[in-house]
Design a protein around this motif. Structure first.
Motif, PDB file in Angstrom:
ATOM      1  N   ILE A 137      11.139  -4.809  -3.823  1.00 43.17           N
ATOM      2  CA  ILE A 137      11.866  -5.867  -4.523  1.00 43.17           C
ATOM      3  C   ILE A 137      13.082  -6.232  -3.692  1.00 43.17           C
ATOM      4  O   ILE A 137      13.778  -5.353  -3.163  1.00 43.17           O
ATOM      5  CB  ILE A 137      12.313  -5.411  -5.926  1.00 43.17           C
ATOM      6  N   GLY A 138      13.336  -7.515  -3.576  1.00 44.29           N
ATOM      7  CA  GLY A 138      14.499  -7.959  -2.830  1.00 44.29           C
ATOM      8  C   GLY A 138      14.839  -9.393  -3.151  1.00 44.29           C
ATOM      9  O   GLY A 138      14.223 -10.032  -4.012  1.00 44.29           O
ATOM     10  N   ASP A 139      15.824  -9.900  -2.454  1.00 47.44           N
ATOM     11  CA  ASP A 139      16.181 -11.308  -2.564  1.00 47.44           C
ATOM     12  C   ASP A 139      14.955 -12.152  -2.200  1.00 47.44           C
ATOM     13  O   ASP A 139      14.186 -11.797  -1.317  1.00 47.44           O
ATOM     14  CB  ASP A 139      17.355 -11.599  -1.629  1.00 47.44           C
ATOM     15  N   GLN A 162       0.849  -1.185   0.000  1.00 45.94           N
ATOM     16  CA  GLN A 162       0.000   0.000   0.000  1.00 45.94           C
ATOM     17  C   GLN A 162       0.888   1.240   0.000  1.00 45.94           C
ATOM     18  O   GLN A 162       1.119   1.872   1.025  1.00 45.94           O
ATOM     19  CB  GLN A 162      -0.927  -0.014   1.216  1.00 45.94           C
ATOM     20  N   GLY A 163       1.385   1.564  -1.176  1.00 45.54           N
ATOM     21  CA  GLY A 163       2.328   2.660  -1.310  1.00 45.54           C
ATOM     22  C   GLY A 163       3.714   2.240  -0.862  1.00 45.54           C
ATOM     23  O   GLY A 163       3.900   1.218  -0.184  1.00 45.54           O
ATOM     24  N   ALA A 164       4.705   3.058  -1.242  1.00 49.21           N
ATOM     25  CA  ALA A 164       6.077   2.754  -0.829  1.00 49.21           C
ATOM     26  C   ALA A 164       6.226   2.859   0.679  1.00 49.21           C
ATOM     27  O   ALA A 164       7.110   2.229   1.272  1.00 49.21           O
ATOM     28  CB  ALA A 164       7.045   3.716  -1.522  1.00 49.21           C
ATOM     29  N   LEU A 166      12.382   0.015  -3.039  1.00 47.61           N
ATOM     30  CA  LEU A 166      11.007   0.469  -2.851  1.00 47.61           C
ATOM     31  C   LEU A 166      10.629   1.454  -3.940  1.00 47.61           C
ATOM     32  O   LEU A 166      11.425   2.332  -4.299  1.00 47.61           O
ATOM     33  CB  LEU A 166      10.845   1.164  -1.494  1.00 47.61           C
ATOM     34  N   SER A 167       9.421   1.335  -4.445  1.00 49.09           N
ATOM     35  CA  SER A 167       8.929   2.317  -5.411  1.00 49.09           C
ATOM     36  C   SER A 167       7.404   2.230  -5.454  1.00 49.09           C
ATOM     37  O   SER A 167       6.788   1.529  -4.651  1.00 49.09           O
ATOM     38  CB  SER A 167       9.538   2.086  -6.796  1.00 49.09           C
ATOM     39  N   PHE A 190      26.410  -3.364   5.813  1.00 53.93           N
ATOM     40  CA  PHE A 190      25.080  -2.846   6.148  1.00 53.93           C
ATOM     41  C   PHE A 190      24.205  -2.896   4.896  1.00 53.93           C
ATOM     42  O   PHE A 190      24.696  -2.870   3.772  1.00 53.93           O
ATOM     43  CB  PHE A 190      25.142  -1.424   6.731  1.00 53.93           C
ATOM     44  N   ARG A 191      22.915  -2.988   5.114  1.00 53.59           N
ATOM     45  CA  ARG A 191      21.973  -3.048   3.995  1.00 53.59           C
ATOM     46  C   ARG A 191      21.550  -1.645   3.584  1.00 53.59           C
ATOM     47  O   ARG A 191      21.639  -0.693   4.360  1.00 53.59           O
ATOM     48  CB  ARG A 191      20.750  -3.887   4.356  1.00 53.59           C
ATOM     49  N   ILE A 192      21.039  -1.556   2.376  1.00 47.98           N
ATOM     50  CA  ILE A 192      20.561  -0.284   1.836  1.00 47.98           C
ATOM     51  C   ILE A 192      19.073  -0.421   1.530  1.00 47.98           C
ATOM     52  O   ILE A 192      18.650  -1.387   0.875  1.00 47.98           O
ATOM     53  CB  ILE A 192      21.338   0.110   0.565  1.00 47.98           C
ATOM     54  N   ILE A 193      18.290   0.524   2.025  1.00 50.44           N
ATOM     55  CA  ILE A 193      16.873   0.618   1.663  1.00 50.44           C
ATOM     56  C   ILE A 193      16.765   1.760   0.672  1.00 50.44           C
ATOM     57  O   ILE A 193      16.926   2.927   1.033  1.00 50.44           O
ATOM     58  CB  ILE A 193      15.988   0.862   2.903  1.00 50.44           C
ATOM     59  N   GLU A 194      16.534   1.416  -0.581  1.00 46.09           N
ATOM     60  CA  GLU A 194      16.532   2.394  -1.674  1.00 46.09           C
ATOM     61  C   GLU A 194      15.093   2.779  -2.018  1.00 46.09           C
ATOM     62  O   GLU A 194      14.324   1.966  -2.525  1.00 46.09           O
ATOM     63  CB  GLU A 194      17.221   1.800  -2.904  1.00 46.09           C
ATOM     64  N   ASP A 195      14.743   4.023  -1.715  1.00 42.55           N
ATOM     65  CA  ASP A 195      13.416   4.563  -2.036  1.00 42.55           C
ATOM     66  C   ASP A 195      13.528   5.290  -3.372  1.00 42.55           C
ATOM     67  O   ASP A 195      14.213   6.304  -3.478  1.00 42.55           O
ATOM     68  CB  ASP A 195      12.975   5.516  -0.922  1.00 42.55           C
ATOM     69  N   ASP A 196      12.807   4.792  -4.379  1.00 42.60           N
ATOM     70  CA  ASP A 196      13.018   5.263  -5.752  1.00 42.60           C
ATOM     71  C   ASP A 196      11.699   5.677  -6.410  1.00 42.60           C
ATOM     72  O   ASP A 196      11.484   5.426  -7.594  1.00 42.60           O
ATOM     73  CB  ASP A 196      13.688   4.134  -6.553  1.00 42.60           C
ATOM     74  N   VAL A 197      10.817   6.342  -5.659  1.00 43.59           N
ATOM     75  CA  VAL A 197       9.465   6.607  -6.148  1.00 43.59           C
ATOM     76  C   VAL A 197       9.416   7.625  -7.280  1.00 43.59           C
ATOM     77  O   VAL A 197       8.414   7.706  -7.996  1.00 43.59           O
ATOM     78  CB  VAL A 197       8.534   7.073  -5.008  1.00 43.59           C
ATOM     79  N   SER A 198      10.478   8.410  -7.475  1.00 42.09           N
ATOM     80  CA  SER A 198      10.432   9.465  -8.494  1.00 42.09           C
ATOM     81  C   SER A 198      11.149   9.111  -9.791  1.00 42.09           C
ATOM     82  O   SER A 198      11.275   9.959 -10.669  1.00 42.09           O
ATOM     83  CB  SER A 198      11.033  10.764  -7.919  1.00 42.09           C
ATOM     84  N   ARG A 199      11.608   7.868  -9.936  1.00 40.07           N
ATOM     85  CA  ARG A 199      12.400   7.530 -11.124  1.00 40.07           C
ATOM     86  C   ARG A 199      11.635   7.753 -12.423  1.00 40.07           C
ATOM     87  O   ARG A 199      12.227   8.144 -13.434  1.00 40.07           O
ATOM     88  CB  ARG A 199      12.904   6.085 -11.047  1.00 40.07           C
ATOM     89  N   ASP A 200      10.331   7.519 -12.436  1.00 47.35           N
ATOM     90  CA  ASP A 200       9.568   7.701 -13.669  1.00 47.35           C
ATOM     91  C   ASP A 200       9.513   9.165 -14.111  1.00 47.35           C
ATOM     92  O   ASP A 200       9.146   9.441 -15.257  1.00 47.35           O
ATOM     93  CB  ASP A 200       8.139   7.174 -13.493  1.00 47.35           C
TER      94      ASP A 200
END
Length: 517
Positions: A363-365, A216-218, A346-347, A315-325
């Motif tokens: 999206i992830g492993d 339900q949304g990013a 996340l997107s 360390f892990r990275i949480i990548e928020d990419d909602v503006s790529r489009d």
């Protein structure tokens, strides 16, 4: 009826929707249009004035919401019997206050699409809401009364693909009921997950549909990632400035935050390495491209450096990419560059289709996604299949990429115009991305070292919403920076206010409000 002449000077004129709304309101107040009189149909009005039917439809919708017009399917639009009476008089001040709740009294400029005419009736009775982080994160989404929304985080409603949305909704409405009777798959609607996987392949990220979890949304994806990957007391690195909603989410989860400065080219590698070495950070949250709030993107070199540190210090990275489009060019994608399991991606579609759909994805492993799906089901069961099907129909129509190209072009033009206005008024601009929604800027001295919250409060009294930088700072520091949404920041009233503020040279904290009146 000759009561409207469009002004097409894109630099100085109000949006065409606002022009139509203001012209009809003026014609009604001046008795050119009288109660009970019918208006031209949407297509007739559009044809007569060289406008898009969607522009006229949006304007008529606002006028209906403001009680200026009435409508009935198949009967067109006509002037409401009480259209000449102010809303506060027609409905009573008590009812107006009750509708406003904790936000503040709504004026008749309110509309349900989130837009409003700054010249509408009832503006004198409008009471500004109280600024603060709580308002930004909650009440702001219900408050449609503010005429000029320079600080908001979404596209204008008239920029959205209304025809595509309506066609998609019609298509989904024909779905057999037996296909909608259950809760749906825990991972979400499969055709949409498959579409996302194919779209990511075009960005160099090879994933299967089973590695895509719809949310339900990013924002829900962020919550799930934090719950599954971190524990209370863990240290997470965040950008400074950073996406505002991450801050209360981390506080609620009991996380410790380490602020990493971000400039126009990316994160401070020195500060990130120091944080990883000293505090053993567990994760990094980052907006890779068209960051909220600065609008800047990581350079490719900076992206590789960030990934190298993640590998070195685990360390892990949480990548928020909602503006790529909204990005017309290529930009680094950490999830495509990193080894499996290092990045959770996340997107969503709130920036390009419509925020109200609340359809996002993570999206992830594969092993992580199974755990994410279990957490999603424990928190809220499945996501709304109707919304997911609607988004899928929008994407598969074949017009989505043309829609994105139009938005990107309009944003490019808005960036050029707003940057020119900022230069003209002496504002300092953090970065000039030429794309996306945001610019990060601050006024000349004495405002340059602070006072952005006070400035935002002064602007709000004039019906202008500014977003001060303290909302986006992990320590809530006021450094004078402001977030501007370029799509809403070309209104002459905004720049009149800024011009008077700069000319007055008013020190932050002073009581010289009369200088701006």
């Amino acid at each position: 009826m000759q009561f409207f002449t469009p002004v097409r000077n894109r630099r100085g004129a109000e949006p065409l929707v606002d022009q139509v709304v203001a012209a009809v309101e003026k014609a009604i107040r001046g008795q050119v249009l009288r109660p009970g009189m019918s208006l031209p149909s949407i297509r007739e009005f559009a044809r007569a004035h060289g406008l898009s039917p969607y522009t006229v439809s949006a304007a008529y919708g606002r006028l209906v919401a403001g009680n200026w017009l009435l409508s009935r399917p198949g009967s067109g639009y006509w002037v409401a019997p009480s259209a000449t009476a102010p809303l506060a008089e027609a409905s009573g001040a008590k009812r107006a206050d009750a509708r406003a709740g904790p936000i503040g009294r709504r004026s008749s400029v309110t509309d349900e699409a989130g837009g409003a005419s700054a010249t509408g009736r009832g503006a004198a009775s409008w009471t500004p809401p109280r600024l603060g982080a709580a308002w930004l994160l909650s009440d702001v989404f219900a408050d449609h009364s503010i005429p000029i929304k320079s600080g908001c985080g979404w596209l204008p409603p008239e920029w959205l693909d209304e025809a595509g949305l309506r066609q998609s909704l019609r298509q989904v409405s024909r779905t057999p009921v037996n296909q909608l009777a259950g809760y749906g798959h825990p991972y979400g609607y499969f055709p949409l997950r498959e579409y996302v996987a194919q779209a990511m392949a075009r960005h160099g990220m090879a994933v299967s549909a089973d590695q895509v979890l719809l949310t339900q949304g990013a924002g829900q994806g962020l919550d799930i990632a934090i719950r599954c990957l971190l524990r209370p007391g863990d240290v997470i690195a965040v950008e400074s400035p950073c996406y505002a909603n991450i801050l209360p989410t981390l506080r609620l989860a009991g996380m410790q935050m380490r602020a990493i400065p971000r400039d126009a080219s990316g994160l401070s590698i020195e500060a990130l390495e120091q944080a990883a070495r000293d505090r053993a950070i567990k994760a990094l949250f980052v907006n890779t491209v068209l960051q909220n709030p600065t609008g800047a993107s990581l350079s490719m070199h900076n992206a590789f450096q960030v990934l190298q540190l993640a590998e070195r210090y685990d360390f892990r990275i949480i990548e928020d990419d909602v503006s790529r489009d909204l990005l017309p060019d290529l930009g680094p994608l950490l999830a495509a560059l990193a080894p499996p399991g290092r990045v959770v991606y996340l997107s969503g579609f709130s920036k390009s289709i419509t925020p109200s759909m609340r359809v996002g994805y993570m999206i992830g492993d594969a092993r992580f996604v199974r755990e994410f799906a279990e957490a999603k089901m424990a928190l809220a069961l499945t996501t709304p299949a109707l919304m997911e099907r609607t988004v899928y129909q929008v994407l598969r129509q074949g017009r989505y990429h043309a829609h994105l190209a139009r938005i990107q072009a309009r944003l490019r033009q808005a960036h050029d115009e707003v940057c020119a206005l900022m230069d003209e008024h002496g504002l300092e601009i953090h970065a000039r991305p030429g794309a996306g929604l945001f610019l990060w800027a601050r006024l000349p001295d004495p405002w340059r070292t602070g006072g952005a919250l006070q400035l935002a409060e002064m602007a709000l009294a004039d019906g202008i919403w500014l977003a001060p930088g303290s909302y986006f700072d992990p320590g809530q520091a006021d450094t004078g920076w402001l977030r501007f949404n370029v799509a809403y920041s070309r209104h002459p009233a905004l720049w009149k206010f800024i011009s008077k503020t700069v000319q007055a040279g008013m020190l932050p904290g002073s009581k010289q409000r009369s200088l701006l009146d």
